[in-house]
Design a protein around this motif. Structure first.
Motif, mmCIF file in Angstrom:
data_model
loop_
_atom_site.group_PDB
_atom_site.id
_atom_site.type_symbol
_atom_site.label_atom_id
_atom_site.label_comp_id
_atom_site.label_asym_id
_atom_site.label_seq_id
_atom_site.Cartn_x
_atom_site.Cartn_y
_atom_site.Cartn_z
ATOM 1 N N ILE A 262 11.765 -49.376 -25.036
ATOM 2 C CA ILE A 262 10.188 -49.248 -25.819
ATOM 3 C C ILE A 262 9.968 -48.443 -25.348
ATOM 4 C CG2 ILE A 262 9.456 -50.611 -27.484
ATOM 5 C CD1 ILE A 262 11.831 -50.546 -27.844
ATOM 6 N N ILE A 263 9.186 -49.322 -23.961
ATOM 7 C CA ILE A 263 8.446 -48.266 -23.260
ATOM 8 C C ILE A 263 8.509 -46.852 -22.502
ATOM 9 C CG2 ILE A 263 6.880 -49.371 -21.089
ATOM 10 C CD1 ILE A 263 6.886 -52.054 -22.192
ATOM 11 N N LYS B 219 8.786 -44.192 -43.054
ATOM 12 C CA LYS B 219 8.878 -43.300 -41.612
ATOM 13 C C LYS B 219 7.837 -43.715 -40.428
ATOM 14 C CE LYS B 219 9.521 -38.952 -44.582
ATOM 15 N NZ LYS B 219 8.601 -39.319 -45.696
ATOM 16 N N ASN B 220 6.865 -44.077 -41.012
ATOM 17 C CA ASN B 220 5.527 -45.056 -40.135
ATOM 18 C C ASN B 220 5.391 -45.995 -39.631
ATOM 19 O OD1 ASN B 220 5.004 -41.776 -38.705
ATOM 20 N ND2 ASN B 220 4.192 -41.386 -40.408
ATOM 21 N N MET B 221 5.426 -46.639 -38.517
ATOM 22 C CA MET B 221 5.851 -48.046 -38.370
ATOM 23 C C MET B 221 4.958 -49.050 -37.456
ATOM 24 S SD MET B 221 8.663 -48.206 -39.617
ATOM 25 C CE MET B 221 9.303 -50.251 -40.103
ATOM 26 N N ARG C 73 9.011 -43.473 -36.550
ATOM 27 C CA ARG C 73 8.016 -43.667 -35.664
ATOM 28 C C ARG C 73 7.868 -43.996 -35.694
ATOM 29 N NH1 ARG C 73 3.081 -39.596 -35.752
ATOM 30 N NH2 ARG C 73 2.632 -40.858 -33.402
ATOM 31 N N VAL C 74 7.947 -45.409 -34.223
ATOM 32 C CA VAL C 74 7.118 -46.699 -34.101
ATOM 33 C C VAL C 74 6.174 -46.272 -33.373
ATOM 34 C CG1 VAL C 74 7.052 -49.230 -33.384
ATOM 35 C CG2 VAL C 74 9.496 -48.465 -33.915
ATOM 36 N N LYS C 75 4.384 -46.561 -34.277
ATOM 37 C CA LYS C 75 3.275 -46.034 -34.057
ATOM 38 C C LYS C 75 3.130 -46.588 -32.817
ATOM 39 C CE LYS C 75 1.382 -42.440 -36.018
ATOM 40 N NZ LYS C 75 0.176 -42.050 -37.254
ATOM 41 N N LYS C 76 3.125 -48.079 -33.044
ATOM 42 C CA LYS C 76 2.609 -48.987 -32.107
ATOM 43 C C LYS C 76 2.979 -49.867 -32.091
ATOM 44 C CE LYS C 76 -1.877 -49.393 -31.326
ATOM 45 N NZ LYS C 76 -3.395 -49.283 -31.897
ATOM 46 N N LEU C 77 3.311 -50.853 -31.203
ATOM 47 C CA LEU C 77 4.216 -52.309 -31.540
ATOM 48 C C LEU C 77 3.272 -53.998 -30.822
ATOM 49 C CD1 LEU C 77 7.323 -53.407 -29.752
ATOM 50 C CD2 LEU C 77 6.012 -55.265 -29.614
ATOM 51 N N ILE D 5 14.491 -55.084 -30.072
ATOM 52 C CA ILE D 5 15.223 -54.509 -30.825
ATOM 53 C C ILE D 5 14.911 -54.173 -31.746
ATOM 54 C CG2 ILE D 5 17.995 -54.851 -31.386
ATOM 55 C CD1 ILE D 5 17.777 -57.373 -28.985
ATOM 56 N N VAL D 6 14.528 -54.218 -32.766
ATOM 57 C CA VAL D 6 14.917 -53.296 -34.026
ATOM 58 C C VAL D 6 13.706 -52.671 -33.760
ATOM 59 C CG1 VAL D 6 13.895 -53.188 -36.555
ATOM 60 C CG2 VAL D 6 15.308 -55.298 -35.778
ATOM 61 N N SER D 7 13.117 -52.447 -32.791
ATOM 62 C CA SER D 7 11.730 -51.198 -32.720
ATOM 63 C C SER D 7 12.771 -50.414 -32.243
ATOM 64 C CB SER D 7 10.570 -51.337 -31.693
ATOM 65 O OG SER D 7 9.637 -52.253 -32.513
ATOM 66 N N TYR D 8 13.264 -50.397 -31.230
ATOM 67 C CA TYR D 8 14.251 -49.530 -31.089
ATOM 68 C C TYR D 8 15.417 -48.791 -31.765
ATOM 69 C CZ TYR D 8 17.119 -47.329 -27.558
ATOM 70 O OH TYR D 8 18.215 -46.197 -26.725
ATOM 71 N N GLN D 9 16.763 -49.446 -32.933
ATOM 72 C CA GLN D 9 16.433 -49.430 -33.975
ATOM 73 C C GLN D 9 16.301 -48.237 -34.904
ATOM 74 O OE1 GLN D 9 18.605 -53.521 -35.394
ATOM 75 N NE2 GLN D 9 19.882 -53.389 -33.762
ATOM 76 N N LEU D 10 15.124 -48.451 -35.300
ATOM 77 C CA LEU D 10 14.443 -47.633 -35.963
ATOM 78 C C LEU D 10 14.300 -46.062 -35.003
ATOM 79 C CD1 LEU D 10 11.414 -50.031 -37.060
ATOM 80 C CD2 LEU D 10 12.695 -48.688 -38.212
ATOM 81 N N LEU D 11 13.999 -46.216 -33.353
ATOM 82 C CA LEU D 11 13.950 -44.984 -33.489
ATOM 83 C C LEU D 11 14.736 -44.048 -33.370
ATOM 84 C CD1 LEU D 11 12.240 -45.896 -30.333
ATOM 85 C CD2 LEU D 11 10.667 -44.377 -32.188
#
Lengths: 98, 366
Positions: B199-200, B154-156, B178-182, B167-173
């Motif tokens: 992403i930003i 759930k929280n990455m 929830r991508v908490k931080k990159l 790209i994977v961050s966006y796909q997770l969204l």
């Protein structure tokens, strides 16, 4: 780069369960700074993945803990690429009669 | 040993391998294609995003749609596909090959021409508790999510801001995570601006000069501790930050998979810009061993678009050697592909690759 980590809790080779503490001991105490030699003692890189995941990080660990610039070398890659059973290898000829 | 009814063996059915098959079959050459996966396409089968660039490089097409388009180019009568199969060894001097077919029986073959298009594998990094369940490579996350419809958590925390991390961050969204931080260890984002901007805009904090120190948890990931790095990549005392996440996704680069080339006796060379040790090859994609060609990420990590062109080049050069097409026709097609490859590498992101290729061409393998 690893100074803030507990080396017992950092897995370097996950197939064989070799930790950063194990390799550090080999490099610093036993003065080993060669990939093949390290492998022969600790079995790192000898599990099912055959170094696919760990070879690069093991090299990084050697560079970090051996002070001088050394030729770390690479693993020798030999067949088979993935684990196969002896039984299946033994049947190669039979399979080919078809 | 099987007397071969195939002219060429292509190992790997990703973008490079499929394009090689397309060019070979167009010249009437019989191919055996061996691929590890149950369906052809390699990494394309999980790339749900649209490609960009120019139309000839499939701009605007989603990665997952490309394998079908490539297979349309291949004459079915001329290609035999072994899927869910692995080439487990190449033995010099006659290029005898062992194939683990359907992961249950071993076949021996021999080939005059082989194209190695085995792609790359994901890098890992070291941190405390890096064996806790809930830590994934970005490739694994894409497989779970985009191929099998399974959400990894759930929280990455995403580690690595190259194109794959972005790209994977966006796909997770998109999948509702929830991508908490990159975080990115380098002082700047490595991927393309279009991906980073997305992403930003979605409000994901991106921290550069930051790495992961430890995963927190006993049975599974419950959090992570990150730390800032100075300009010499040393960790800065007192900058540790704890973040509550249930999944850590690592996207920290790829390394060429070229072990089969070593089996075959291909000479290796160290070129940092192309991913470290790689098999030596010339501009025809041929290695130091006669008849063995290599294409795509296996000979230097780049992109799907360049892998496709390298695959075509390998196929065309084999067709030229086999005299299945007039030399003039072959050379024209080869030149077109070389120009296309130059165009792909002409941007600022191609500089490293161009420098790597320049070094490669300036060196012999001895």
């Amino acid at each position: 780069m690893f100074e803030k980590m507990d080396p017992e809790k950092v897995i370097v080779c996950r197939c064989e369960g070799i930790t950063l503490a194990d390799l550090r001991d080999g490099i610093e105490r036993l003065k080993i700074n060669d990939l093949e030699e390290l492998k022969r003692i600790y079995r790192c890189g000898m599990g099912p993945c055959q170094g696919r995941t760990c070879e690069k990080v093991i090299k990084q660990v050697i560079q970090e803990f051996s002070n001088n610039e050394v030729d770390i070398g690479s693993y020798s890659y030999r067949p088979p690429l993935v684990p196969i059973k002896f039984e299946e290898l033994a049947n190669v000829e039979a399979n080919d009669v078809t | 040993m099987k007397t071969d009814s195939f002219d060429v063996l292509v190992i790997g059915g990703g973008p490079a391998g499929l394009c090689a098959c397309a060019e070979l079959s167009r010249c009437g050459i019989k191919v055996l294609l061996v691929d590890e996966g149950p369906v052809l396409g390699g990494q394309l089968v999980k790339q749900t995003h649209k490609f960009f660039g120019s139309r000839e490089h499939y701009a605007g097409v989603r990665g997952i749609e490309i394998p079908d388009k490539l297979q349309e180019e291949i004459d079915e009568k001329l290609i035999t596909v072994y899927s869910s199969s692995t080439v487990v060894g190449i033995y010099p001097p006659n290029n005898n090959v062992l194939i683990y077919r359907d992961q249950k029986k071993v076949e021996e073959h021999s080939f005059k021409y082989i194209i190695i298009a085995t792609g790359a594998s994901e890098n890992m990094i070291l941190f405390e508790n890096n064996d806790l369940p809930g830590i994934y490579g970005a490739g694994a996350v894409q497989t779970l999510m985009n191929q099998y419809g399974i959400i990894p958590g759930k929280n990455m925390l995403m580690v690595g801001a190259g194109n794959i991390g972005l790209i994977v961050s966006y796909q997770l969204l998109q999948a509702g995570c929830r991508v908490k931080k990159l975080i990115e260890a380098a002082p700047s984002i490595g991927g393309y601006l279009v991906h980073a901007s997305k992403i930003i805009r979605m409000g994901i904090p991106v921290q550069t000069s930051t790495t992961i120190l430890k995963a927190i948890g006993t049975e599974k990931v419950e959090g992570a501790i990150t730390v800032k790095l100075d300009e010499n990549w040393n960790q800065i005392e007192g900058t540790e930050e704890e973040i509550e996440v249930d999944t850590i996704c690592l996207s920290v680069g790829l390394a060429p998979s070229y072990k089969l080339a070593v089996h075959a006796g291909c000479k290796q060379i160290f070129i940092r810009e192309l991913g470290g040790m790689i098999p030596w090859r010339n501009s025809s994609q041929e290695t130091s061993v006669n008849g063995i060609y290599i294409a795509g990420d296996a000979c230097g990590v780049e992109e799907a678009s360049s892998a496709m062109i390298e695959g075509r080049l390998a196929g065309l050069n084999i067709a030229k050697c086999m005299k299945r097409l007039s030399e003039k026709a072959c050379n024209e097609k080869i030149d077109d592909n070389l120009i296309s490859l130059d165009k792909l590498r002409s941007g600022p992101f191609g500089e490293r690759i161009v420098e790597g290729i320049r070094k490669l061409e300036g060196k012999s393998y001895e």
